[in-house]
Scaffold this motif. Structure first.
Motif, PDB file in Angstrom:
ATOM      1  N   GLU A   1       0.825  -1.205   0.000  1.00 56.00           N
ATOM      2  CA  GLU A   1       0.000   0.000   0.000  1.00 56.00           C
ATOM      3  C   GLU A   1       0.861   1.257   0.000  1.00 56.00           C
ATOM      4  O   GLU A   1       1.931   1.300   0.603  1.00 56.00           O
ATOM      5  CB  GLU A   1      -0.904  -0.017   1.238  1.00 56.00           C
ATOM      6  CG  GLU A   1      -1.978   1.025   1.195  1.00 56.00           C
ATOM      7  CD  GLU A   1      -2.999   0.845   2.298  1.00 56.00           C
ATOM      8  OE1 GLU A   1      -3.147   1.769   3.103  1.00 56.00           O
ATOM      9  OE2 GLU A   1      -3.623  -0.229   2.343  1.00 56.00           O
ATOM     10  N   CYS A   2       0.413   2.278  -0.697  1.00 55.73           N
ATOM     11  CA  CYS A   2       1.142   3.551  -0.762  1.00 55.73           C
ATOM     12  C   CYS A   2       1.176   4.198   0.616  1.00 55.73           C
ATOM     13  O   CYS A   2       0.250   4.029   1.417  1.00 55.73           O
ATOM     14  CB  CYS A   2       0.466   4.490  -1.754  1.00 55.73           C
ATOM     15  SG  CYS A   2       0.591   3.934  -3.465  1.00 55.73           S
ATOM     16  N   PRO A   3       2.247   4.971   0.907  1.00 59.41           N
ATOM     17  CA  PRO A   3       2.326   5.638   2.205  1.00 59.41           C
ATOM     18  C   PRO A   3       1.238   6.700   2.356  1.00 59.41           C
ATOM     19  O   PRO A   3       0.828   7.311   1.363  1.00 59.41           O
ATOM     20  CB  PRO A   3       3.723   6.280   2.194  1.00 59.41           C
ATOM     21  CG  PRO A   3       4.166   6.277   0.780  1.00 59.41           C
ATOM     22  CD  PRO A   3       3.399   5.232   0.061  1.00 59.41           C
ATOM     23  N   PRO A   4       0.760   6.908   3.573  1.00 62.85           N
ATOM     24  CA  PRO A   4      -0.279   7.911   3.798  1.00 62.85           C
ATOM     25  C   PRO A   4       0.271   9.327   3.602  1.00 62.85           C
ATOM     26  O   PRO A   4       1.484   9.544   3.617  1.00 62.85           O
ATOM     27  CB  PRO A   4      -0.703   7.671   5.250  1.00 62.85           C
ATOM     28  CG  PRO A   4       0.430   6.959   5.885  1.00 62.85           C
ATOM     29  CD  PRO A   4       1.130   6.196   4.799  1.00 62.85           C
ATOM     30  N   PRO A   5      -0.608  10.311   3.433  1.00 60.41           N
ATOM     31  CA  PRO A   5      -0.173  11.679   3.182  1.00 60.41           C
ATOM     32  C   PRO A   5       0.744  12.261   4.260  1.00 60.41           C
ATOM     33  O   PRO A   5       1.650  13.035   3.945  1.00 60.41           O
ATOM     34  CB  PRO A   5      -1.472  12.477   3.125  1.00 60.41           C
ATOM     35  CG  PRO A   5      -2.528  11.497   2.851  1.00 60.41           C
ATOM     36  CD  PRO A   5      -2.059  10.190   3.409  1.00 60.41           C
ATOM     37  N   ALA A   6       0.544  11.901   5.501  1.00 61.98           N
ATOM     38  CA  ALA A   6       1.341  12.480   6.591  1.00 61.98           C
ATOM     39  C   ALA A   6       2.698  11.801   6.768  1.00 61.98           C
ATOM     40  O   ALA A   6       3.543  12.288   7.513  1.00 61.98           O
ATOM     41  CB  ALA A   6       0.555  12.405   7.895  1.00 61.98           C
ATOM     42  N   ALA A   7       2.949  10.691   6.061  1.00 60.85           N
ATOM     43  CA  ALA A   7       4.211   9.960   6.204  1.00 60.85           C
ATOM     44  C   ALA A   7       5.362  10.723   5.549  1.00 60.85           C
ATOM     45  O   ALA A   7       5.167  11.460   4.585  1.00 60.85           O
ATOM     46  CB  ALA A   7       4.084   8.580   5.573  1.00 60.85           C
ATOM     47  N   ALA A   8       6.541  10.554   6.088  1.00 67.02           N
ATOM     48  CA  ALA A   8       7.728  11.222   5.542  1.00 67.02           C
ATOM     49  C   ALA A   8       8.005  10.788   4.105  1.00 67.02           C
ATOM     50  O   ALA A   8       8.515  11.578   3.304  1.00 67.02           O
ATOM     51  CB  ALA A   8       8.935  10.932   6.424  1.00 67.02           C
ATOM     52  N   ASP A   9       7.630   9.561   3.746  1.00 69.79           N
ATOM     53  CA  ASP A   9       7.864   9.060   2.391  1.00 69.79           C
ATOM     54  C   ASP A   9       6.614   9.178   1.507  1.00 69.79           C
ATOM     55  O   ASP A   9       6.421   8.425   0.567  1.00 69.79           O
ATOM     56  CB  ASP A   9       8.373   7.625   2.421  1.00 69.79           C
ATOM     57  CG  ASP A   9       7.388   6.651   3.044  1.00 69.79           C
ATOM     58  OD1 ASP A   9       6.437   7.101   3.715  1.00 69.79           O
ATOM     59  OD2 ASP A   9       7.582   5.434   2.878  1.00 69.79           O
ATOM     60  N   ARG A  10       5.751  10.179   1.784  1.00 68.73           N
ATOM     61  CA  ARG A  10       4.489  10.373   1.061  1.00 68.73           C
ATOM     62  C   ARG A  10       4.677  10.441  -0.452  1.00 68.73           C
ATOM     63  O   ARG A  10       3.829  10.024  -1.208  1.00 68.73           O
ATOM     64  CB  ARG A  10       3.770  11.627   1.548  1.00 68.73           C
ATOM     65  CG  ARG A  10       4.453  12.925   1.167  1.00 68.73           C
ATOM     66  CD  ARG A  10       3.777  14.158   1.720  1.00 68.73           C
ATOM     67  NE  ARG A  10       3.930  14.345   3.134  1.00 68.73           N
ATOM     68  CZ  ARG A  10       5.035  14.821   3.732  1.00 68.73           C
ATOM     69  NH1 ARG A  10       6.076  15.144   3.017  1.00 68.73           N
ATOM     70  NH2 ARG A  10       5.084  14.960   5.023  1.00 68.73           N
TER      71      ARG A  10
ATOM     72  N   VAL B   1      -2.082  13.333  -2.223  1.00 65.57           N
ATOM     73  CA  VAL B   1      -1.135  14.446  -2.205  1.00 65.57           C
ATOM     74  C   VAL B   1      -0.964  14.982  -3.618  1.00 65.57           C
ATOM     75  O   VAL B   1      -0.848  14.217  -4.566  1.00 65.57           O
ATOM     76  CB  VAL B   1       0.235  14.005  -1.633  1.00 65.57           C
ATOM     77  CG1 VAL B   1       1.290  15.081  -1.822  1.00 65.57           C
ATOM     78  CG2 VAL B   1       0.098  13.653  -0.159  1.00 65.57           C
ATOM     79  N   LEU B   2      -0.983  16.308  -3.753  1.00 68.42           N
ATOM     80  CA  LEU B   2      -0.648  16.963  -5.003  1.00 68.42           C
ATOM     81  C   LEU B   2       0.835  17.284  -4.905  1.00 68.42           C
ATOM     82  O   LEU B   2       1.249  18.125  -4.116  1.00 68.42           O
ATOM     83  CB  LEU B   2      -1.484  18.231  -5.182  1.00 68.42           C
ATOM     84  CG  LEU B   2      -1.418  18.898  -6.536  1.00 68.42           C
ATOM     85  CD1 LEU B   2      -1.892  17.960  -7.640  1.00 68.42           C
ATOM     86  CD2 LEU B   2      -2.241  20.165  -6.539  1.00 68.42           C
ATOM     87  N   SER B   3       1.643  16.566  -5.666  1.00 67.31           N
ATOM     88  CA  SER B   3       3.098  16.664  -5.579  1.00 67.31           C
ATOM     89  C   SER B   3       3.620  17.576  -6.687  1.00 67.31           C
ATOM     90  O   SER B   3       3.270  17.405  -7.853  1.00 67.31           O
ATOM     91  CB  SER B   3       3.702  15.261  -5.722  1.00 67.31           C
ATOM     92  OG  SER B   3       5.099  15.310  -5.692  1.00 67.31           O
TER      93      SER B   3
END
Length: 89
Positions: A10-19, A40-42
């Protein structure tokens, strides 16, 4: 309504350092950003906006910055006033 990740792992959540490691859902090259699976809009400068409006400042060094990440600065009202007066606003 949130985005549900179906990737494995699963992709990391928005608040994770590796978002930013989340999978790209939509890419907008003309604007310089991508919508990630975690909402997240990156941006190309490595900054981002979270699905809750959180601001993630750029963390990747910019060219000609001496290897330092870009400074994140909230505009000061005095800066805006001085710019307006300089341009006759």
């Amino acid at each position: 309504m949130g985005l549900a990740c179906t990737h494995q792992p699963e992709c990391p959540p928005p608040a994770a350092a590796d978002r930013a490691a989340a999978q790209v859902l939509l890419h907008f090259p003309g604007v310089g950003c991508s919508l990630l699976c975690n909402g997240v809009l990156s941006f190309e400068d490595s900054g981002g906006l979270g699905p809750d409006g959180s601001i993630y400042p750029p963390h990747r060094p910019l060219p000609n910055s001496g290897g330092q990440p870009a400074e994140s600065k909230t505009p000061d009202v005095r800066d805006v006033v001085s710019v307006e007066s300089a341009v006759g606003g």
